[in-house]
Design a protein around this motif. Structure first.
Motif, PDB file in Angstrom:
ATOM      1  N   ALA A 171       0.829  -1.209   0.000  1.00 20.74           N
ATOM      2  CA  ALA A 171       0.000   0.000   0.000  1.00 20.74           C
ATOM      3  C   ALA A 171       0.862   1.256   0.000  1.00 20.74           C
ATOM      4  N   ILE A 172       1.975   1.190   0.725  1.00 22.92           N
ATOM      5  CA  ILE A 172       2.898   2.339   0.730  1.00 22.92           C
ATOM      6  C   ILE A 172       3.461   2.574  -0.672  1.00 22.92           C
ATOM      7  N   GLN A 173       3.957   1.483  -1.284  1.00 20.93           N
ATOM      8  CA  GLN A 173       4.554   1.643  -2.621  1.00 20.93           C
ATOM      9  C   GLN A 173       3.517   2.150  -3.624  1.00 20.93           C
ATOM     10  N   SER A 174       2.292   1.677  -3.484  1.00 19.02           N
ATOM     11  CA  SER A 174       1.225   2.120  -4.386  1.00 19.02           C
ATOM     12  C   SER A 174       0.995   3.622  -4.281  1.00 19.02           C
ATOM     13  N   ALA A 175       1.011   4.144  -3.079  1.00 21.22           N
ATOM     14  CA  ALA A 175       0.831   5.592  -2.910  1.00 21.22           C
ATOM     15  C   ALA A 175       2.030   6.355  -3.463  1.00 21.22           C
ATOM     16  N   VAL A 176       3.220   5.820  -3.221  1.00 19.82           N
ATOM     17  CA  VAL A 176       4.429   6.486  -3.711  1.00 19.82           C
ATOM     18  C   VAL A 176       4.454   6.466  -5.246  1.00 19.82           C
ATOM     19  N   ASP A 177       4.053   5.365  -5.837  1.00 21.98           N
ATOM     20  CA  ASP A 177       4.002   5.278  -7.314  1.00 21.98           C
ATOM     21  C   ASP A 177       3.112   6.379  -7.893  1.00 21.98           C
ATOM     22  N   ARG A 178       1.960   6.554  -7.301  1.00 23.16           N
ATOM     23  CA  ARG A 178       1.024   7.562  -7.824  1.00 23.16           C
ATOM     24  C   ARG A 178       1.586   8.966  -7.638  1.00 23.16           C
ATOM     25  N   ALA A 179       2.202   9.202  -6.483  1.00 17.49           N
ATOM     26  CA  ALA A 179       2.788  10.523  -6.226  1.00 17.49           C
ATOM     27  C   ALA A 179       3.909  10.794  -7.228  1.00 17.49           C
ATOM     28  N   LYS A 180       4.684   9.770  -7.509  1.00 17.82           N
ATOM     29  CA  LYS A 180       5.808   9.892  -8.459  1.00 17.82           C
ATOM     30  C   LYS A 180       5.324  10.338  -9.835  1.00 17.82           C
ATOM     31  N   SER A 181       4.110   9.952 -10.211  1.00 18.26           N
ATOM     32  CA  SER A 181       3.627  10.299 -11.549  1.00 18.26           C
ATOM     33  C   SER A 181       3.328  11.789 -11.713  1.00 18.26           C
ATOM     34  N   SER A 182       3.183  12.515 -10.616  1.00 18.06           N
ATOM     35  CA  SER A 182       2.912  13.947 -10.781  1.00 18.06           C
ATOM     36  C   SER A 182       3.859  14.871 -10.025  1.00 18.06           C
ATOM     37  N   LEU A 183       4.734  14.307  -9.212  1.00 15.56           N
ATOM     38  CA  LEU A 183       5.641  15.136  -8.417  1.00 15.56           C
ATOM     39  C   LEU A 183       7.077  14.686  -8.622  1.00 15.56           C
ATOM     40  N   GLU A 184       8.009  15.629  -8.510  1.00 18.05           N
ATOM     41  CA  GLU A 184       9.418  15.258  -8.638  1.00 18.05           C
ATOM     42  C   GLU A 184      10.108  15.326  -7.285  1.00 18.05           C
TER      43      GLU A 184
END
Lengths: 72, 72, 72, 72, 72, 72, 72, 72, 72, 72, 72, 72
Positions: free
Chosen positions: L25-38
């Motif tokens: 669940a943590i990685q899933s949230a980080v993946d999504r954040a990565k798609s719009s934030l640097e």
């Protein structure tokens, strides 16, 4: 389920244990709750603790969680 | 009891009262819990409160505590 | 009730819902508790949450509360 | 007192001390509050602390508590 | 001690136990700390817990506290 | 002051402000408390906040603190 | 340091004091920790408190902080 | 009011009650505070509680709030 | 171990890291504690954090935990 | 601004750093927020932390704060 | 929506205001969020505060809440 | 990165879900954040919750976390 109809939930606080993992301890608590309660809906972790054996191994994860279920 | 075997505990929240002391209020709550639950194992104090009488004496200690017991 | 005599209370945690208001959700939870418990005495709000519908309206208030009752 | 009539309470935060016990420190704070305030109604313990003397004895319990009283 | 001179304190977290009372458990922890640390100065109670025996008696108070001492 | 004699303290919650610094806001609150209370003894910071002007400068520090004083 | 290699840190809780400022009290605590510990890495402020002298001046800032260092 | 000039506020903790609503209990506490204090400025809700009558109705909302006012 | 005999425990706060999992980070901290302390008894998780690499992967779990051990 | 007209604010959580002081770290975070947001209104400090260099100096203050601004 | 498929939500913190009620302030914040965000799902109240006018009336409720929405 | 140069970070609060584990669940949230934030830098777990299916299985872990990234 549809929002807007009056529903009431209850939360109980239980502690599950597992030799393996945090997830195992959660499932263990939910399994036990399932045996006496219906309509389990969600859980919320309150604390993660554990036992350390004499040789320094984590031999038990203890997860304190709240389990919510709908009252019918 | 041995660590590593899957056990599940439940916690209930109760409030004991005593005219005398914090310890008395705790024992009072545990006594009542004992009358309807088995395998009481430990308690955790949440709050200590009390009543003050008109002449300024603490006439009642009220202790909110969680009592944990093993589910069999 | 008179202070100084030993009484014991229990608290249960419930969640009431209402389309209308925070007060409605509280009363809804108390109503349900009343149907299975006696001597309800007071409540304490823990959290206020709610559901938002697709058109941006708050269609449900969800109030997490503790309800205390005297154990006889 | 009857519920439903509008009453207003105030809480003040005080610290009582005692050489003997937690209960003694609470009563000490309530005694002092009683000397300048009327209609004291209840107290809530916030913190329990204390002083340790040079020879390692707990020589003072310090209890931070809130005392509530009705405003007339 | 005089305020304004630079002093540094350290806090350690210990758990004392007693069959009798909260105060006994505090003194028990302070006694043990005294045996290995100097200049103990004050304590702060973090949690009060305890063990319940099979026959429903509180047979042990467990007090988690922080003990502060001056570093020389 | 000597430990072991019964003393009682009161805490009041105040908010001091300063254009310059957190320390300035603390002193400002203490100064005001000093003008109406005697035997001020210590303070505890609760919150640090502040105002931001239209051009993006921090033009005011606001420190919420508790001030304790001995009741005589 | 590179992430992904197993490192272990320890945190100790200390209280630094300064006549001048919050920053001074932090540095004072870090200085003392430095004299007995290696590889200090970061600190986290827990509480800011202080002493008030008889004439109403803040004569000492007391900062409770946790200091973390790497265990080698 | 303009930011940057030194102002000092005080917060008092009061409990208002109302048969009707959370908002009513807040106004009730503010009304009482207004009768003895000037320059009331804002409030902050700390807790929402209430009384339940024997027939299971919420007959009183009790709101614990802090009320802030400027010291002149 | 038997309840009722006076025992004293100490808790230390450590941070374990692991590339793999929360459980790995816990065991890593316990392993290090084991190398310098005896009679480790239990742990309590305080915080779960972690590092994110430039390509958006969680490359390190960091678990802050308290480890308790009996003082002999 | 006048109270009673409906306004909506948003809070963002940022971390500012400074070599010098807590105030410097706050202003640094506010400066950056100012460059992309309008109508900044106030800030609330959440945490104060910092880095310690190899020679035991606090070389960086890190302040976690919430910055609020009005949505137009 | 079905559980088990990977979804990600974001929470933003906003403050709504209303002259009338807590519920009004919540809806006001949700209305504003709706104008720039899609798929709003739920809210969680963080704080309830308000403004008091010179004549002692609560003229504005301010509710700090988190609003959650699904990221697509 | 070097300490002492002024950097500013922002934290956003997201909720990731996974059928398998907390880490998933943590990685899933980080993946999504990565798609719009640097420049994602670290995460902090706030809450662990989950869904329970009708047959009593934990079918979804929901982890609320804060993700921090550097503002350039």
């Amino acid at each position: 389920m549809s929002y807007g109809e009056s529903r009431v939930y209850k939360k109980v606080e239980v502690i599950g244990t597992s030799e393996k993992s945090v997830e195992g301890a959660i499932q263990s608590a939910v399994d036990r709750a399932k045996s006496s309660l219906e309509k389990l809906s969600w859980f919320e972790v309150q604390e993660v603790r554990g036992h350390i054996s004499d040789d320094g191994k984590v031999t038990e994860y203890q997860v304190v969680l709240k389990i919510a279920f709908e009252l019918s």
